[in-house]
Design a protein around this motif. Structure first.
Motif, PDB file in Angstrom:
ATOM      1  N   THR A   7      -2.219   2.831  -4.406  1.00 44.63           N
ATOM      2  CA  THR A   7      -3.478   2.234  -3.964  1.00 44.63           C
ATOM      3  C   THR A   7      -4.530   3.284  -3.625  1.00 44.63           C
ATOM      4  O   THR A   7      -5.698   3.165  -4.025  1.00 44.63           O
ATOM      5  CB  THR A   7      -3.231   1.339  -2.736  1.00 44.63           C
ATOM      6  OG1 THR A   7      -2.199   0.400  -3.042  1.00 44.63           O
ATOM      7  CG2 THR A   7      -4.491   0.595  -2.345  1.00 44.63           C
ATOM      8  N   SER A  24      -6.705  -3.357   0.086  1.00 39.57           N
ATOM      9  CA  SER A  24      -5.779  -2.226   0.139  1.00 39.57           C
ATOM     10  C   SER A  24      -4.318  -2.630   0.197  1.00 39.57           C
ATOM     11  O   SER A  24      -3.437  -1.842  -0.158  1.00 39.57           O
ATOM     12  CB  SER A  24      -6.098  -1.340   1.352  1.00 39.57           C
ATOM     13  OG  SER A  24      -5.947  -2.076   2.552  1.00 39.57           O
ATOM     14  N   ASP A  25      -4.049  -3.871   0.616  1.00 41.29           N
ATOM     15  CA  ASP A  25      -2.658  -4.286   0.774  1.00 41.29           C
ATOM     16  C   ASP A  25      -2.586  -5.807   0.892  1.00 41.29           C
ATOM     17  O   ASP A  25      -3.452  -6.426   1.512  1.00 41.29           O
ATOM     18  CB  ASP A  25      -2.064  -3.642   2.043  1.00 41.29           C
ATOM     19  CG  ASP A  25      -0.636  -4.057   2.309  1.00 41.29           C
ATOM     20  OD1 ASP A  25       0.280  -3.402   1.774  1.00 41.29           O
ATOM     21  OD2 ASP A  25      -0.430  -5.052   3.038  1.00 41.29           O
ATOM     22  N   ASP A  32       2.394   7.928   5.304  1.00 41.24           N
ATOM     23  CA  ASP A  32       2.395   6.804   4.366  1.00 41.24           C
ATOM     24  C   ASP A  32       3.363   5.738   4.892  1.00 41.24           C
ATOM     25  O   ASP A  32       4.560   5.985   5.020  1.00 41.24           O
ATOM     26  CB  ASP A  32       2.843   7.283   2.980  1.00 41.24           C
ATOM     27  CG  ASP A  32       2.592   6.241   1.885  1.00 41.24           C
ATOM     28  OD1 ASP A  32       2.678   5.032   2.193  1.00 41.24           O
ATOM     29  OD2 ASP A  32       2.326   6.634   0.737  1.00 41.24           O
ATOM     30  N   LYS A  56       5.643  -1.577   4.684  1.00 43.44           N
ATOM     31  CA  LYS A  56       5.056  -2.654   3.895  1.00 43.44           C
ATOM     32  C   LYS A  56       6.126  -3.370   3.078  1.00 43.44           C
ATOM     33  O   LYS A  56       6.134  -4.603   2.961  1.00 43.44           O
ATOM     34  CB  LYS A  56       3.969  -2.102   2.969  1.00 43.44           C
ATOM     35  CG  LYS A  56       2.823  -1.401   3.686  1.00 43.44           C
ATOM     36  CD  LYS A  56       2.053  -2.353   4.580  1.00 43.44           C
ATOM     37  CE  LYS A  56       0.840  -1.676   5.194  1.00 43.44           C
ATOM     38  NZ  LYS A  56       0.098  -2.580   6.104  1.00 43.44           N
ATOM     39  N   TYR A  98       4.332   2.998   3.487  1.00 39.82           N
ATOM     40  CA  TYR A  98       4.818   2.183   2.382  1.00 39.82           C
ATOM     41  C   TYR A  98       6.145   1.478   2.675  1.00 39.82           C
ATOM     42  O   TYR A  98       6.266   0.266   2.432  1.00 39.82           O
ATOM     43  CB  TYR A  98       4.927   3.045   1.125  1.00 39.82           C
ATOM     44  CG  TYR A  98       5.571   2.382  -0.056  1.00 39.82           C
ATOM     45  CD1 TYR A  98       4.928   1.353  -0.750  1.00 39.82           C
ATOM     46  CD2 TYR A  98       6.827   2.790  -0.503  1.00 39.82           C
ATOM     47  CE1 TYR A  98       5.525   0.752  -1.850  1.00 39.82           C
ATOM     48  CE2 TYR A  98       7.427   2.192  -1.598  1.00 39.82           C
ATOM     49  CZ  TYR A  98       6.776   1.175  -2.273  1.00 39.82           C
ATOM     50  OH  TYR A  98       7.368   0.582  -3.360  1.00 39.82           O
ATOM     51  N   TYR A 140       0.818  -1.213   0.000  1.00 42.02           N
ATOM     52  CA  TYR A 140       0.000   0.000   0.000  1.00 42.02           C
ATOM     53  C   TYR A 140       0.853   1.265   0.000  1.00 42.02           C
ATOM     54  O   TYR A 140       1.873   1.366   0.672  1.00 42.02           O
ATOM     55  CB  TYR A 140      -0.904   0.039   1.238  1.00 42.02           C
ATOM     56  CG  TYR A 140      -1.592   1.377   1.405  1.00 42.02           C
ATOM     57  CD1 TYR A 140      -2.794   1.641   0.766  1.00 42.02           C
ATOM     58  CD2 TYR A 140      -1.005   2.400   2.159  1.00 42.02           C
ATOM     59  CE1 TYR A 140      -3.416   2.878   0.880  1.00 42.02           C
ATOM     60  CE2 TYR A 140      -1.615   3.637   2.276  1.00 42.02           C
ATOM     61  CZ  TYR A 140      -2.818   3.876   1.638  1.00 42.02           C
ATOM     62  OH  TYR A 140      -3.412   5.110   1.745  1.00 42.02           O
TER      63      TYR A 140
END
Length: 328
Positions: A138, A162-163, A206, A211, A208, A133
């Motif tokens: 996204t 979403s992820d 964020d 992730k 990211y 994400y």
């Protein structure tokens, strides 16, 4: 009282690609892409004059030349593979309506949603083709979906994935790609290259990079004990981006005795400009010019039917979760 029969649909969505590898078409694509405030989080009064006054008058010509290098008879690799992924998925779920759409090119998200609405889809699962994400990817797809239904009289039951950065099937698939490649090549180091984003986006919330780190860690738990590094590619503009940078890393590795590398890009599910031209050509050149001996690139899933199985599982899980909620 009998519940009305739902007609289910699955929409997979990716970023997009120019319609042709020509300056005009590339300019139109970049105008939409770089004009999205999710992608470029800069005040509009500052960014738009720069975009329309300089970037769209200089970058399209250069980008068109790069697209021509990767273009195929059937079109852009990203479009070819996204279409193939939708077809493979459709074969796995024949009773559902499967479509694909692009955020910044054809077929665009509003048009495809209209088609699915016309086909009577009342239960829609949206799966962005970005495992990790980010607000830049996204969230932009979510914006398009929300905007389309903002003033609609009828809205389908919506499921949004979403992820899936640490989804077990996704992790197993990436790990299996690496294991298969390692059977054929001995390397000094494995390099995970993810698309970068500005540091300022992370500072605003964020997650990211977290992730990306989750994906890398989970994959390596299955791959085993071999040296690896995580980097970020595709820096754009003067602002500070996530580091270490893929290009700078590959330039420096040979001087450290790391002369045989294997590169994988887990954030991309289809080959595109950033994988074929940037990694397999440009960064390959950086590594070899600085003393590298072997450079092996593991391509994204592309037409691998195992990826279609993963997407099917993601969709079915989302649909099942909604049924469970309704039964409570």
């Amino acid at each position: 009282m009998e519940q009305p029969i739902r007609k289910k649909g699955i929409l997979i969505a990716n970023l997009g690609t120019p319609d042709k590898p020509e300056k005009k078409e590339v300019r139109a694509f970049l105008k939409r892409f770089l004009g999205d405030s999710r992608v470029i989080d800069t005040p509009r009064w500052l960014w738009l004059p720069l975009l329309h006054g300089i970037i769209l008058n200089t970058r399209p010509k250069k980008s068109a030349l790069l697209y021509k290098e990767i273009w195929r008879e059937a079109g852009s690799p990203l479009l070819i593979y996204t279409k193939a992924q939708a077809e493979l998925l459709q074969n796995l779920v024949p009773n559902q309506v499967v479509r694909f759409a692009m955020s910044y090119s054809h077929p665009d998200i509003p048009s495809v949603l209209a088609e699915m609405e016309a086909e009577g889809v009342t239960d829609l699962t949206v799966i962005p083709l970005y495992p990790q994400y980010s607000t830049t990817t996204t969230a932009s797809i979510y914006d398009s979906i929300a905007k389309y239904y903002l003033n609609s009289q009828k809205i389908p039951t919506l499921h949004f994935v979403s992820d899936y950065s640490d989804n077990p099937l996704y992790i197993q698939l990436v790990a299996s790609q690496i294991k298969e490649a390692l059977k054929e090549h001995e390397i000094d180091q494995l390099l995970f290259s993810y698309h970068g984003i500005p540091v300022s986006y992370v500072e605003k919330g964020d997650d990211y990079p977290i992730k990306c780190q989750q994906t890398t860690k989970a994959v390596m738990q299955l791959v085993g004990d071999i040296p690896y590094i995580e980097t970020y590619q595709s820096k754009f503009g003067p602002s500070e981006w996530l580091t270490p940078a893929t290009d700078a890393t590959l330039k420096a590795l040979p001087s450290k005795g790391i002369k045989r590398v294997m590169v994988i890009t887990p954030g991309f599910v289809s080959d595109c400009l950033e994988t074929i031209e940037e990694i397999e050509s440009e960064n390959y050149g950086y590594f070899m010019e600085n003393g590298g001996i072997e450079f092996h690139y593991i391509h994204p899933f592309n037409e691998d039917p195992r990826f279609a199985e993963l997407v099917k599982t993601l969709a079915v899980e989302q649909q099942s979760n909604e049924i469970e909620k309704e039964s409570l």
